[in-house]
Design an enzyme around this catalytic site. Structure first.
Site, PDB file in Angstrom:
ATOM      1  CG  ASP A   6      71.367  17.697  74.410  1.00 14.29           C
ATOM      2  OD1 ASP A   6      72.368  17.137  73.927  1.00 14.29           O
ATOM      3  OD2 ASP A   6      70.209  17.272  74.243  1.00 14.29           O
ATOM      4  CG  HIS A  56      73.108  14.975  77.387  1.00 15.88           C
ATOM      5  ND1 HIS A  56      72.173  14.799  76.383  1.00 15.88           N
ATOM      6  CD2 HIS A  56      72.399  15.003  78.546  1.00 15.88           C
ATOM      7  CE1 HIS A  56      70.968  14.710  76.911  1.00 15.88           C
ATOM      8  NE2 HIS A  56      71.076  14.839  78.222  1.00 15.88           N
TER       9      HIS A  56
END
Length: 399
Positions: free
Chosen positions: A203, A226
């Site tokens: 993430d 991310h």
């Protein structure tokens, strides 16, 4: 783990119940860290595959005795069922500690069984919370350094409602498919400095949210995951205020996003006075993105008229390759357009050798120097100059 404060007396009961402080191996060059302390000879004779309890070797955990002479890896229970009746969002939890120093060591969240229960891995599963490996809440004058955190159940390390935090020389590692495993999460905190960190998770490499300010992120290597995010902000029609943030010096490789600001429809507040500069990207999807229509939900989000305001945002010296054609995306709200967005010295080429493009909706800004792909926003009337409380890479206010 080292502490200069009465750490254990400030830990939650959950820490004492769950952790029993299992130590599985001494620190070595193989896991990326030199030993900070030589273990007693009795412990050094134990094989690296052994598991032993530090309480058997003199650890007290009473808030008074110094237990730092015992060194190794802290390992979480690998069965989520052991959290039954306990707070499912916490594992190691530091509350209200002042002048705390956490130095050296490995923390293993044993997160795989938690990931497999996630609705993001298997949509038939219910969406539920999982523990953050290490949380610092309402701490002041905090230092975290020379630490490796791997395979957290969810977020790896979080700072909430903290003041004056220094983080350096961390390694944060988890599989790219692991859900919601943000590496460093900063919430409601001020005077935070993060530098010299290597990250590879599933993430956000760094996420900065709700009412955080005076944050400096420097010398970050982010592989997979991310990218670096401001937000998400404004979820459930909440008010969020993030300002005075500088990201200076980062390498992003094979990430889903690069430099991102993300807000939910219906929120209020602002994200302002934010600078991203001196960033190198390699095969990054969405290298530069402001998304005021963010929706991380199993059902579609309804359209709402209000949104968190985004203004005074600078992207300077951002270069590298994009995995998608659309290298710059500014998708802002109809009722509160993004304002005073500034681009300088941008060069984002296609990894495949084609062209790249920009997308703009309800955004006003300006640019200088060479900018590729060409900016698409409406020009602001004045040249943007942002004054930051930073001198020579250090916070003006003492950390």
């Amino acid at each position: 783990m080292m502490s200069k404060s009465r750490v254990f007396s400030s830990l939650s009961t959950q820490f004492l119940v769950l952790i029993h402080l299992f130590v599985c191996s001494c620190f070595s060059k193989e896991n990326g860290f030199e030993p900070l302390i030589q273990l007693p000879s009795k412990l050094r004779r134990i094989s690296s595959g052994s598991v032993y309890n530090v309480n058997d070797y003199g650890a007290k955990g009473d808030g008074y005795n110094n237990d730092t002479q015992i060194s190794g890896t802290i390992v979480a229970p690998n069965d989520p069922e052991l959290w039954h009746g306990l707070n499912p969002r916490k594992w190691l939890y530091f509350l209200g500690v002042k002048h705390l120093s956490v130095e050296g060591g490995v923390i293993d969240g044993m997160g795989e069984k938690w990931w497999m229960r996630s609705c993001k891995v298997n949509k038939t599963n219910p969406c539920s919370h999982a523990p953050t490996a290490v949380t610092f809440h309402k701490c002041k004058n905090l230092m975290v350094t020379n630490l490796m955190i791997v395979n957290s159940q969810q977020m790896h390390i979080a700072f909430s409602s903290c003041i004056r935090v220094k983080v350096s020389h961390l390694k944060v590692i988890a599989p790219i498919w692991s859900p919601n495993t943000d590496a460093i999460h900063i919430s409601r905190s001020t005077y935070v400095e993060v530098k010299s960190v290597i990250i590879e998770t599933g993430d956000d490499c760094v996420s900065i949210v709700s009412n955080s300010s005076r944050v400096r992120i420097m010398d970050i290597s982010c592989k997979a995951g991310h990218g670096i995010s401001i937000g998400s902000l404004g979820k459930y029609n909440s008010c969020s205020q993030v300002h005075d943030v500088v990201v200076d010096g980062a390498f992003l490789s094979n990430t889903q996003n690069g430099l991102r600001i993300k807000t939910w429809q219906g929120g209020s507040g602002f994200a302002e006075k934010i600078t991203f500069k001196n960033v190198l990207m390699e095969n990054v999807s969405n290298p530069i993105i402001i998304d005021q229509y963010y929706c991380d939900s199993r059902t579609p989000c309804k359209n709402q008229t209000t949104s968190v305001e985004v203004r005074n945002i600078s992207f300077m010296g951002i270069k590298g390759t994009s995995a998608t054609e659309e290298a710059i995306r500014f998708a802002c709200g109809d009722s509160s357009p993004c304002e005073r967005i500034y681009l300088k010295d941008i060069e984002l080429l296609s990894i495949s050798g084609g062209t790249t493009s920009s997308f703009c909706w309800q955004v006003k800004g300006s640019s200088s120097g060479q900018v590729y792909p060409l900016p698409c926003f409406s020009c602001s009337q004045s040249f943007i100059k942002q004054n930051f409380l930073i001198r020579d890479g250090n916070l003006e206010a003492s950390l």
